[in-house]
Design a protein around this motif. Structure first.
Motif, PDB file in Angstrom:
ATOM      1  N   UNK A   1       7.987   9.587 -13.020  1.00 47.99           N
ATOM      2  CA  UNK A   1       9.202   9.249 -12.306  1.00 47.99           C
ATOM      3  C   UNK A   1       9.319  10.153 -11.088  1.00 47.99           C
ATOM      4  N   UNK A   2       9.501   9.530  -9.930  1.00 48.89           N
ATOM      5  CA  UNK A   2       9.580  10.263  -8.669  1.00 48.89           C
ATOM      6  C   UNK A   2      10.919   9.970  -7.997  1.00 48.89           C
ATOM      7  N   UNK A   3      11.792  10.965  -7.876  1.00 42.39           N
ATOM      8  CA  UNK A   3      13.069  10.737  -7.189  1.00 42.39           C
ATOM      9  C   UNK A   3      12.859  10.496  -5.694  1.00 42.39           C
ATOM     10  N   UNK A   4      13.721   9.661  -5.118  1.00 47.39           N
ATOM     11  CA  UNK A   4      13.656   9.362  -3.676  1.00 47.39           C
ATOM     12  C   UNK A   4      14.223  10.547  -2.901  1.00 47.39           C
ATOM     13  N   UNK A   5      13.535  10.915  -1.821  1.00 46.03           N
ATOM     14  CA  UNK A   5      14.031  11.975  -0.951  1.00 46.03           C
ATOM     15  C   UNK A   5      14.997  11.376   0.059  1.00 46.03           C
ATOM     16  N   UNK A   6      16.039  12.129   0.377  1.00 48.52           N
ATOM     17  CA  UNK A   6      17.028  11.679   1.355  1.00 48.52           C
ATOM     18  C   UNK A   6      16.438  11.605   2.754  1.00 48.52           C
TER      19      UNK A   6
ATOM     20  N   UNK B   1       0.830  -1.192   0.000  1.00 46.25           N
ATOM     21  CA  UNK B   1       0.000   0.000   0.000  1.00 46.25           C
ATOM     22  C   UNK B   1       0.873   1.255   0.000  1.00 46.25           C
ATOM     23  N   UNK B   2       0.381   2.282  -0.701  1.00 45.97           N
ATOM     24  CA  UNK B   2       1.068   3.567  -0.802  1.00 45.97           C
ATOM     25  C   UNK B   2       0.053   4.691  -0.643  1.00 45.97           C
ATOM     26  N   UNK B   3       0.548   5.848  -0.245  1.00 43.32           N
ATOM     27  CA  UNK B   3      -0.248   7.071  -0.262  1.00 43.32           C
ATOM     28  C   UNK B   3       0.328   7.947  -1.357  1.00 43.32           C
ATOM     29  N   UNK B   4      -0.537   8.371  -2.254  1.00 38.88           N
ATOM     30  CA  UNK B   4      -0.158   9.296  -3.314  1.00 38.88           C
ATOM     31  C   UNK B   4      -0.761  10.646  -2.935  1.00 38.88           C
ATOM     32  N   UNK B   5       0.011  11.716  -3.028  1.00 35.97           N
ATOM     33  CA  UNK B   5      -0.482  13.029  -2.616  1.00 35.97           C
ATOM     34  C   UNK B   5      -0.051  14.100  -3.600  1.00 35.97           C
ATOM     35  N   UNK B   6      -0.849  15.164  -3.625  1.00 37.23           N
ATOM     36  CA  UNK B   6      -0.611  16.294  -4.511  1.00 37.23           C
ATOM     37  C   UNK B   6      -0.805  17.560  -3.694  1.00 37.23           C
ATOM     38  N   UNK B   7       0.076  18.546  -3.839  1.00 41.43           N
ATOM     39  CA  UNK B   7      -0.166  19.845  -3.235  1.00 41.43           C
ATOM     40  C   UNK B   7       0.664  20.916  -3.936  1.00 41.43           C
ATOM     41  N   UNK B   8       0.251  22.138  -3.723  1.00 38.61           N
ATOM     42  CA  UNK B   8       0.974  23.273  -4.288  1.00 38.61           C
ATOM     43  C   UNK B   8       1.570  24.080  -3.150  1.00 38.61           C
ATOM     44  N   UNK B   9       2.722  24.675  -3.441  1.00 35.72           N
ATOM     45  CA  UNK B   9       3.391  25.509  -2.445  1.00 35.72           C
ATOM     46  C   UNK B   9       4.345  26.434  -3.180  1.00 35.72           C
ATOM     47  N   UNK B  10       4.176  27.716  -2.964  1.00 28.92           N
ATOM     48  CA  UNK B  10       5.057  28.739  -3.545  1.00 28.92           C
ATOM     49  C   UNK B  10       5.174  28.592  -5.066  1.00 28.92           C
TER      50      UNK B  10
ATOM     51  N   UNK C   1       5.081   5.046   3.902  1.00 29.13           N
ATOM     52  CA  UNK C   1       5.188   5.392   5.320  1.00 29.13           C
ATOM     53  C   UNK C   1       6.596   5.237   5.877  1.00 29.13           C
ATOM     54  N   UNK C   2       7.521   4.765   5.075  1.00 32.48           N
ATOM     55  CA  UNK C   2       8.909   4.745   5.534  1.00 32.48           C
ATOM     56  C   UNK C   2       9.825   5.463   4.537  1.00 32.48           C
ATOM     57  N   UNK C   3       9.517   5.372   3.265  1.00 33.16           N
ATOM     58  CA  UNK C   3      10.282   6.072   2.248  1.00 33.16           C
ATOM     59  C   UNK C   3       9.361   7.036   1.513  1.00 33.16           C
ATOM     60  N   UNK C   4       9.957   8.103   0.973  1.00 33.76           N
ATOM     61  CA  UNK C   4       9.177   9.120   0.270  1.00 33.76           C
ATOM     62  C   UNK C   4       9.824   9.384  -1.081  1.00 33.76           C
ATOM     63  N   UNK C   5       8.967   9.432  -2.109  1.00 31.65           N
ATOM     64  CA  UNK C   5       9.399   9.799  -3.449  1.00 31.65           C
ATOM     65  C   UNK C   5       8.550  10.988  -3.876  1.00 31.65           C
ATOM     66  N   UNK C   6       9.161  11.997  -4.485  1.00 30.16           N
ATOM     67  CA  UNK C   6       8.406  13.190  -4.857  1.00 30.16           C
ATOM     68  C   UNK C   6       9.039  13.851  -6.073  1.00 30.16           C
TER      69      UNK C   6
ATOM     70  N   UNK D   1       4.785  26.003  -6.899  1.00 28.76           N
ATOM     71  CA  UNK D   1       5.234  24.687  -7.346  1.00 28.76           C
ATOM     72  C   UNK D   1       4.119  23.682  -7.110  1.00 28.76           C
ATOM     73  N   UNK D   2       4.033  22.692  -7.981  1.00 29.94           N
ATOM     74  CA  UNK D   2       3.074  21.604  -7.848  1.00 29.94           C
ATOM     75  C   UNK D   2       3.871  20.348  -7.543  1.00 29.94           C
ATOM     76  N   UNK D   3       3.479  19.636  -6.489  1.00 31.34           N
ATOM     77  CA  UNK D   3       4.192  18.445  -6.046  1.00 31.34           C
ATOM     78  C   UNK D   3       3.319  17.206  -6.196  1.00 31.34           C
ATOM     79  N   UNK D   4       3.915  16.147  -6.710  1.00 29.90           N
ATOM     80  CA  UNK D   4       3.304  14.818  -6.693  1.00 29.90           C
ATOM     81  C   UNK D   4       4.227  13.958  -5.854  1.00 29.90           C
ATOM     82  N   UNK D   5       3.662  13.316  -4.832  1.00 30.69           N
ATOM     83  CA  UNK D   5       4.482  12.508  -3.953  1.00 30.69           C
ATOM     84  C   UNK D   5       3.886  11.132  -3.746  1.00 30.69           C
ATOM     85  N   UNK D   6       4.727  10.232  -3.289  1.00 29.30           N
ATOM     86  CA  UNK D   6       4.334   8.855  -3.039  1.00 29.30           C
ATOM     87  C   UNK D   6       5.103   8.385  -1.813  1.00 29.30           C
ATOM     88  N   UNK D   7       4.422   7.698  -0.908  1.00 26.94           N
ATOM     89  CA  UNK D   7       5.099   7.171   0.264  1.00 26.94           C
ATOM     90  C   UNK D   7       4.503   5.837   0.675  1.00 26.94           C
TER      91      UNK D   7
END
Length: 195
Positions: A102-107, A23-32, A42-47, A34-40
Motif C-alpha cells: 500500500x502506497x499513500x498518495x503524496x500531496x 505505464x508506471x515507474x517503480x523506484x526504490x532508494x534509501x535516505x537517512x 509521471x503526474x501522480x506519486x505514491x510512496x 529510511x527505505x522508500x518504495x515509490x510509484x509514479x
C-alpha cells in the motif's frame, strides 16, 4: 538482516498495469536510514517509507533473505507483467502476485518535489553509467562499448581522398570503362507460321 550492505543508490523499473495497460515507474532508494518504495505515472506519486526495523519485518513476512532479494522480486514481477496497480482516492496498491504494498498518495507540493528528485536521480544514474562504462539498465539492447559521438567534433582526414566511382549495372568488372558485350539478339522467323 544486514542493511549496512544495502547499496544507497536508487533502483528503478517500469511496469505496465495488467488491468488497464497504463505505464508506471517503480523506484526504490534509501535516505537517512529510511527505505522508500515509490510509484509514479509521471503526474501522480505514491510512496511508502520503511524504517530498518519495519523493513526487516516486511521482508521476513515474505520469507526473503535480504532487501536485495525483495527488490529483485519486485523488479522481476514488474518485468514479467504479473503486476497490477489499483489506484484509490488516497493511495495506490501495488499487487505483485501474493504480495501487496500500500502506497499513500503524496500531496501536490511534496509529489512535485518527489518527481523532480526522481528525474534528477535517474539522469545522474545514467550519466554515471555512461562515465564509468557500466551497462545501462534502461537500454539493454545497446552495447556498453558503443560511444555516442553526436556531441564530439568530427575528425579531419589528413591523407588524399580517393573517390570510388559506383559501378553501374552492365559495366565490366575487369575493364570498368567499358560495357559488357552481350550477344546480339534478333527476331526469330519461323517459316511454319506462314500459311
Amino acid at each position: 538482516m544486514d542493511h549496512g550492505s544495502f547499496k544507497t543508490r536508487s533502483t528503478y523499473c517500469t511496469l505496465v498495469n495488467r488491468s488497464d495497460t497504463c505505464k508506471y515507474i517503480c523506484y526504490f532508494h534509501t535516505k537517512a536510514g529510511m527505505f522508500y518504495i515509490g510509484l509514479t505515472n509521471a503526474s501522480e506519486v505514491w510512496r511508502t517509507d520503511f524504517t530498518e526495523e519495519a523493513l526487516t519485518e516486511h521482508v521476513k513476512k515474505f520469507a526473503l533473505k535480504s532487501t536485495e532479494d525483495y527488490i529483485s522480486n519486485i523488479r522481476s514481477s514488474c518485468g514479467n507483467g504479473s503486476t497490477s496497480v489499483f489506484v484509490q482516492e488516497d493511495g495506490a496498491v501495488l499487487q505483485l502476485g501474493m504480495v501487496s504494498i500500500t502506497l499513500p498518495r503524496l500531496g501536490e507540493p511534496e509529489g512535485r518535489a518527489e518527481l523532480r528528485d526522481l528525474l534528477f536521480k535517474m539522469a545522474d544514474s545514467l550519466t554515471q553509467q555512461d562515465t564509468t562504462g557500466g551497462p545501462s539498465s534502461f537500454s539493454p539492447g545497446k552495447s556498453q562499448f558503443r560511444r555516442n559521438t553526436g556531441f564530439e567534433p568530427r575528425t579531419q582526414q589528413n591523407g588524399p581522398t580517393v573517390t570510388v566511382k559506383k559501378r553501374l549495372p552492365g559495366d565490366s568488372l575487369i575493364n570498368p570503362g567499358s560495357r559488357k558485350k552481350r550477344p546480339a539478339t534478333g527476331v526469330a522467323f519461323d517459316d511454319n507460321d506462314e500459311v
